[in-house]
Design a protein around this motif. Sequence first.
Motif, PDB file in Angstrom:
ATOM      1  N   THR A  42      39.445  25.401  47.505  1.00 45.38           N
ATOM      2  CA  THR A  42      38.332  25.461  46.556  1.00 45.38           C
ATOM      3  C   THR A  42      37.904  26.893  46.302  1.00 45.38           C
ATOM      4  O   THR A  42      37.653  27.295  45.156  1.00 45.38           O
ATOM      5  N   THR A  43      37.813  27.686  47.360  1.00 45.93           N
ATOM      6  CA  THR A  43      37.440  29.095  47.196  1.00 45.93           C
ATOM      7  C   THR A  43      38.436  29.817  46.308  1.00 45.93           C
ATOM      8  O   THR A  43      38.051  30.591  45.418  1.00 45.93           O
ATOM      9  N   LEU A  44      39.721  29.568  46.512  1.00 43.71           N
ATOM     10  CA  LEU A  44      40.734  30.211  45.680  1.00 43.71           C
ATOM     11  C   LEU A  44      40.595  29.761  44.229  1.00 43.71           C
ATOM     12  O   LEU A  44      40.714  30.574  43.308  1.00 43.71           O
ATOM     13  N   GLY A  45      40.325  28.467  44.010  1.00 43.08           N
ATOM     14  CA  GLY A  45      40.125  27.977  42.647  1.00 43.08           C
ATOM     15  C   GLY A  45      38.961  28.665  41.963  1.00 43.08           C
ATOM     16  O   GLY A  45      39.032  29.013  40.772  1.00 43.08           O
ATOM     17  N   LYS A  46      37.882  28.875  42.694  1.00 43.41           N
ATOM     18  CA  LYS A  46      36.709  29.541  42.120  1.00 43.41           C
ATOM     19  C   LYS A  46      36.973  31.025  41.861  1.00 43.41           C
ATOM     20  O   LYS A  46      36.443  31.604  40.906  1.00 43.41           O
ATOM     21  N   ILE A  47      37.790  31.642  42.697  1.00 43.01           N
ATOM     22  CA  ILE A  47      38.162  33.041  42.470  1.00 43.01           C
ATOM     23  C   ILE A  47      39.033  33.156  41.220  1.00 43.01           C
ATOM     24  O   ILE A  47      38.819  34.012  40.356  1.00 43.01           O
ATOM     25  N   ILE A  48      40.032  32.284  41.107  1.00 44.66           N
ATOM     26  CA  ILE A  48      40.941  32.334  39.955  1.00 44.66           C
ATOM     27  C   ILE A  48      40.172  32.129  38.655  1.00 44.66           C
ATOM     28  O   ILE A  48      40.461  32.761  37.637  1.00 44.66           O
ATOM     29  N   SER A  49      39.163  31.235  38.680  1.00 40.29           N
ATOM     30  CA  SER A  49      38.415  30.924  37.459  1.00 40.29           C
ATOM     31  C   SER A  49      37.287  31.909  37.175  1.00 40.29           C
ATOM     32  O   SER A  49      36.637  31.828  36.128  1.00 40.29           O
ATOM     33  N   GLY A  50      37.014  32.814  38.109  1.00 35.12           N
ATOM     34  CA  GLY A  50      35.966  33.808  37.898  1.00 35.12           C
ATOM     35  C   GLY A  50      34.594  33.361  38.335  1.00 35.12           C
ATOM     36  O   GLY A  50      33.619  34.097  38.158  1.00 35.12           O
ATOM     37  N   GLN A  51      34.480  32.159  38.920  1.00 34.00           N
ATOM     38  CA  GLN A  51      33.177  31.738  39.448  1.00 34.00           C
ATOM     39  C   GLN A  51      32.783  32.601  40.632  1.00 34.00           C
ATOM     40  O   GLN A  51      31.602  32.820  40.884  1.00 34.00           O
ATOM     41  N   ILE A  52      33.775  33.035  41.378  1.00 35.14           N
ATOM     42  CA  ILE A  52      33.586  34.074  42.387  1.00 35.14           C
ATOM     43  C   ILE A  52      34.247  35.329  41.835  1.00 35.14           C
ATOM     44  O   ILE A  52      35.447  35.330  41.539  1.00 35.14           O
ATOM     45  N   LYS A  53      33.461  36.388  41.673  1.00 39.63           N
ATOM     46  CA  LYS A  53      33.943  37.576  40.977  1.00 39.63           C
ATOM     47  C   LYS A  53      34.828  38.442  41.876  1.00 39.63           C
ATOM     48  O   LYS A  53      34.441  38.818  42.981  1.00 39.63           O
ATOM     49  N   THR A  54      36.031  38.722  41.386  1.00 42.42           N
ATOM     50  CA  THR A  54      36.905  39.722  42.004  1.00 42.42           C
ATOM     51  C   THR A  54      37.624  40.441  40.866  1.00 42.42           C
ATOM     52  O   THR A  54      37.416  40.124  39.691  1.00 42.42           O
ATOM     53  N   LYS A  55      38.459  41.367  41.210  1.00 44.92           N
ATOM     54  CA  LYS A  55      39.263  42.059  40.193  1.00 44.92           C
ATOM     55  C   LYS A  55      40.730  41.934  40.573  1.00 44.92           C
ATOM     56  O   LYS A  55      41.446  42.930  40.720  1.00 44.92           O
ATOM     57  N   ASN A  56      41.170  40.699  40.698  1.00 41.55           N
ATOM     58  CA  ASN A  56      42.543  40.457  41.167  1.00 41.55           C
ATOM     59  C   ASN A  56      43.299  39.457  40.295  1.00 41.55           C
ATOM     60  O   ASN A  56      44.388  39.030  40.664  1.00 41.55           O
ATOM     61  N   ILE A  57      42.735  39.067  39.133  1.00 43.19           N
ATOM     62  CA  ILE A  57      43.339  38.030  38.318  1.00 43.19           C
ATOM     63  C   ILE A  57      43.959  38.663  37.072  1.00 43.19           C
ATOM     64  O   ILE A  57      43.270  39.361  36.311  1.00 43.19           O
ATOM     65  N   TYR A  58      45.239  38.368  36.857  1.00 44.45           N
ATOM     66  CA  TYR A  58      45.999  39.013  35.782  1.00 44.45           C
ATOM     67  C   TYR A  58      46.757  37.978  34.959  1.00 44.45           C
ATOM     68  O   TYR A  58      47.145  36.917  35.468  1.00 44.45           O
ATOM     69  N   PHE A  59      46.965  38.278  33.678  1.00 40.96           N
ATOM     70  CA  PHE A  59      48.021  37.644  32.912  1.00 40.96           C
ATOM     71  C   PHE A  59      49.143  38.668  32.839  1.00 40.96           C
ATOM     72  O   PHE A  59      48.954  39.768  32.308  1.00 40.96           O
ATOM     73  N   ASP A  60      50.286  38.294  33.395  1.00 40.69           N
ATOM     74  CA  ASP A  60      51.383  39.245  33.584  1.00 40.69           C
ATOM     75  C   ASP A  60      50.834  40.442  34.378  1.00 40.69           C
ATOM     76  O   ASP A  60      50.403  40.262  35.499  1.00 40.69           O
ATOM     77  N   GLU A  61      50.764  41.619  33.774  1.00 44.00           N
ATOM     78  CA  GLU A  61      50.261  42.787  34.506  1.00 44.00           C
ATOM     79  C   GLU A  61      48.914  43.261  33.966  1.00 44.00           C
ATOM     80  O   GLU A  61      48.456  44.355  34.315  1.00 44.00           O
ATOM     81  N   THR A  62      48.279  42.449  33.136  1.00 42.88           N
ATOM     82  CA  THR A  62      47.013  42.834  32.512  1.00 42.88           C
ATOM     83  C   THR A  62      45.839  42.178  33.232  1.00 42.88           C
ATOM     84  O   THR A  62      45.752  40.949  33.312  1.00 42.88           O
ATOM     85  N   LEU A  63      44.940  42.990  33.767  1.00 45.07           N
ATOM     86  CA  LEU A  63      43.740  42.496  34.431  1.00 45.07           C
ATOM     87  C   LEU A  63      42.855  41.785  33.411  1.00 45.07           C
ATOM     88  O   LEU A  63      42.646  42.278  32.300  1.00 45.07           O
ATOM     89  N   ILE A  64      42.338  40.603  33.767  1.00 42.53           N
ATOM     90  CA  ILE A  64      41.535  39.828  32.815  1.00 42.53           C
ATOM     91  C   ILE A  64      40.181  39.455  33.407  1.00 42.53           C
ATOM     92  O   ILE A  64      39.974  39.506  34.618  1.00 42.53           O
ATOM     93  N   ASP A  65      39.286  39.067  32.510  1.00 40.74           N
ATOM     94  CA  ASP A  65      38.062  38.371  32.895  1.00 40.74           C
ATOM     95  C   ASP A  65      38.404  36.887  32.822  1.00 40.74           C
ATOM     96  O   ASP A  65      38.506  36.313  31.737  1.00 40.74           O
TER      97      ASP A  65
END
Length: 233
Positions: A42-65
């Motif tokens: 669940t924590t990972l799901g919330k991180i991937i969706s941005g509910q928990i804020k990090t700067k580790n989610i990318y499409f290909d090599e582009t950092l996204i919100d």
Amino acid sequence: MKELNIIGLNFKYKDELFNDLNLSIKLNTINMLIGPNGSGKTTLGKIISGQIKTKNIYFDETLIDPTKYIIYLDKNIKLNRNKLKKLQKTKVYSDFNLDITDISNVSLYEIQQLVNIAYAISLKPVVLILDRVLDKISNKKQILDYIKQKKITLINITNDIEQSLDSDKIIILNNGEIISNSKPSTILKNEKLLKENNIELPFMVDLSNKLKFYGLLENNILDINEMVETLWK
């Protein structure tokens, strides 16, 4: 865009710890995220969706919100009547054949989940995360097929291994670590890996394996009707 990537994730939440976690998910696929309770799903799901804020989610090599592209739903999200009214004006509503007044064959809980899923799909996310939302829904396969038809990437968080049979990939998470990210056909052959992570084989896979052991089947059969027909020949 070809992949959703989690790169170099370091995060601590209560007893859950992600240490330099990396995960790649091909877009337009159905992915099952499974693992023991407390493994961090669940924590990972919330991180991937941005509910928990990090700067580790990318499409290909582009950092996204991720909040702009990814929707997260869990089983506790209540039915929102305003969302239902908006949903009734969309094609997804008719595609799902939703009628909130007809509950003769399904529970209110199931209708609630179906409406939430349909509303999320109508928003056209790139990625949809369902956290145990499908576990008590009867027509799982139809929903998964519809999500795939809409070319939405799904991360299906569940402890129900039976749902793996309709997935493109199974991701096993344990103690904050990605143990495996492979096709169901590969993971379901590895009984040792499943046992080490407290995951049981799907019933039909287990039954097929036992029947093969006794020489009653030549190949695994995962459809129960096909199994009955084969055994009665």
